[in-house]
Enzyme design. Structure first.
Site, mmCIF file in Angstrom:
data_model
loop_
_atom_site.group_PDB
_atom_site.id
_atom_site.type_symbol
_atom_site.label_atom_id
_atom_site.label_comp_id
_atom_site.label_asym_id
_atom_site.label_seq_id
_atom_site.Cartn_x
_atom_site.Cartn_y
_atom_site.Cartn_z
ATOM 1 N NE ARG A 209 2.237 6.459 8.902
ATOM 2 C CZ ARG A 209 1.283 5.536 8.953
ATOM 3 N NH1 ARG A 209 1.486 4.403 9.576
ATOM 4 N NH2 ARG A 209 0.134 5.760 8.387
ATOM 5 C CD GLN B 156 -8.454 -2.167 5.141
ATOM 6 O OE1 GLN B 156 -8.951 -2.039 6.247
ATOM 7 N NE2 GLN B 156 -8.067 -1.139 4.403
ATOM 8 N NE ARG C 159 -4.098 -22.985 15.285
ATOM 9 C CZ ARG C 159 -4.063 -22.893 13.986
ATOM 10 N NH1 ARG C 159 -2.931 -22.706 13.383
ATOM 11 N NH2 ARG C 159 -5.157 -23.002 13.280
ATOM 12 C CD GLU D 281 -2.877 1.024 2.397
ATOM 13 O OE1 GLU D 281 -4.058 1.375 2.210
ATOM 14 O OE2 GLU D 281 -2.460 0.627 3.502
ATOM 15 C CE LYS E 137 -6.992 -19.879 15.385
ATOM 16 N NZ LYS E 137 -6.971 -20.366 14.001
#
Length: 448
Positions: free
Chosen positions: A249, A361, A419, A240, A417
């Protein structure tokens, strides 16, 4: 014709015997040999069986010498009429154990040559079969050669005794530090580390949020910290943002210089001092950036294979990726494409043996709910994304939706989530001026 029948794969019987003889004469050199060789490195079957026997005895801390090895081989049904004589012979043929690592190198060298020859034969057979496109054949060929380079044949099955030693060694390492060491790379944010135990080898981690929540910023924070702490290479694939934007950044968050001033160039004298310090720090870390927007997983995998000291891969972001061979998917097929890509990313993480942090996204579904915190079902074109990922994290900032929120500049990292442990959420400090995250309790006080 006779010449073809007599032709053998590269091997050195003398070097194989010298390694085994050294191990039988002097048990102290066994650990060093075990670190370097696998049973498959021995070409002659009898030598391979002796090595496997010594290996299993070593794991169970049994005494190792000529007699005990014969006894163990008899117990396992591997003893032949000449085994005892053969062991005596190789012990007599080994003049000294001082050169054992030289013999080990020779065995490795021949084993590597055999592995290259086997991979080349497989590749030739695939080409002659004529199935698959040239691009697919190239990908398969690269995988086979990469497997050889990593010292593991792509088809080999591994006995549990081989894996046991690695697991026990790792447990001993973690235990020695009193259980305080992270098993994986640190994210630089202690709250997240505490929840997910760091970034672990072969894990696919998914970081998802709505636009503007700070996905890229958090990923860059993690990438920079991992590169600094581990001294390993971090690969960032940015589909992107351009590499200039990314580095701006990173510079802004490392030097704590306001991002808007970096973009406009409206810089003060004090900013230049910070930029110089940040640039000095950044020039010492090994971060590789690729901003080609048309990369497929196969391309990324191939590029990562060529990096020697790889520690982490960051991809920004999933929905922009093309599937292998640049196949176009439209409409409903897009969901299938994203599922294919996420599956390939998990395979890539396992093959490279590094964590892969992939950004994603979210759909707008959360914005229609009263509680706008993301859920697993919000993953765009989710398909199998949540199945493939080992860890799924969401970023949520209440002040993004409610101007009068009490939690001003506080972000929630929701582990939906995991694991390796439990799910839940942790709070982080969000510093919008520098597009960076910090921990609430340590670096920045609670009084802001």
């Amino acid at each position: 014709m006779d010449e073809l029948l007599l032709r053998q794969m590269p091997h050195s019987p003398q070097a194989e015997q010298a390694v085994l003889g050294s191990m039988l004469i002097d048990a102290s050199c066994i650990k060093d040999v075990m670190d370097q060789l696998q049973p498959d490195d021995f070409y002659l079957r009898q030598n391979r069986e002796i090595f496997e026997t010594i290996y299993s005895m070593f794991i169970y801390s049994k005494p190792i010498d000529g007699l005990t090895v014969v006894g163990e081989m008899e117990k396992n049904g591997l003893c032949k009429d000449n085994t005892r004589d053969y062991l005596v012979q190789i012990m007599e043929l080994t003049p000294t154990t001082a050169n054992v690592m030289e013999y080990v190198k020779m065995v490795q060298e021949k084993s590597l040559m055999r592995a290259v020859a086997a991979a080349a034969a497989d590749i030739t057979a695939l080409v002659q079969e004529g199935s698959g496109t040239a691009a697919e054949l190239l990908e398969t060929a690269e995988q086979k050669i990469y497997a050889v380079r990593r010292g593991r044949s792509s088809q080999n099955m591994v006995s549990i005794s081989m894996v046991l030693q690695e697991v026990v060694d790792r447990l001993a390492e973690l235990s020695a530090s009193g259980g305080n060491t992270l098993p994986g790379l640190s994210t630089g944010l202690s709250a997240i580390d505490g929840k997910i135990n760091g970034l672990n080898k072969s894990d696919l981690l998914l970081l998802a949020a709505r636009p503007g929540m700070g996905k890229t910023s958090l990923a860059l924070n993690i990438a920079l910290n991992a590169a600094k702490e581990s001294n390993k290479t971090v690969a960032i694939f940015s589909l992107e943002m351009s590499r200039d934007q990314l580095v701006t950044r990173i510079l802004s968050s490392e030097g704590l210089i306001e991002n808007t001033r970096m973009v406009t160039g409206n810089l003060r004298e004090s900013d230049w001092v910070k930029i110089a310090e940040a640039a000095s720090t950044l020039s010492r870390v090994d971060i590789r950036i690729d901003d080609n927007p048309l990369l497929s997983v196969a391309d990324m995998n191939a590029k990562c294979r060529r990096l020697d000291n790889l520690g982490l891969v960051v991809i920004d972001y999933l929905q922009l990726m093309t599937s292998a061979g640049g196949k176009g998917y439209s409409g409903e097929n897009r969901q299938q494409a994203v599922s294919d890509i996420s599956r390939m990313l998990k395979i890539m993480a396992k093959e490279l043996q590094v964590p892969v942090l992939c950004l994603s996204q979210l759909s707008r579904a959360n914005e229609k709910r009263e509680d706008k915190r993301p859920m697993l079902s919000d993953l765009r074109e989710s398909g199998s994304i949540e199945q493939d990922a080992d860890i799924v994290m969401f970023i949520y900032r209440d002040d993004y939706y409610n101007e009068d929120s009490e939690k001003r500049n506080i972000a929630e990292c929701i582990v939906a989530k995991n694991r390796h442990g439990e799910t839940g959420k942790v709070e982080l400090r969000w510093m919008p001026d520098y597009t960076t995250f910090g921990t609430l309790e340590n670096r920045y006080g609670e009084d802001e």
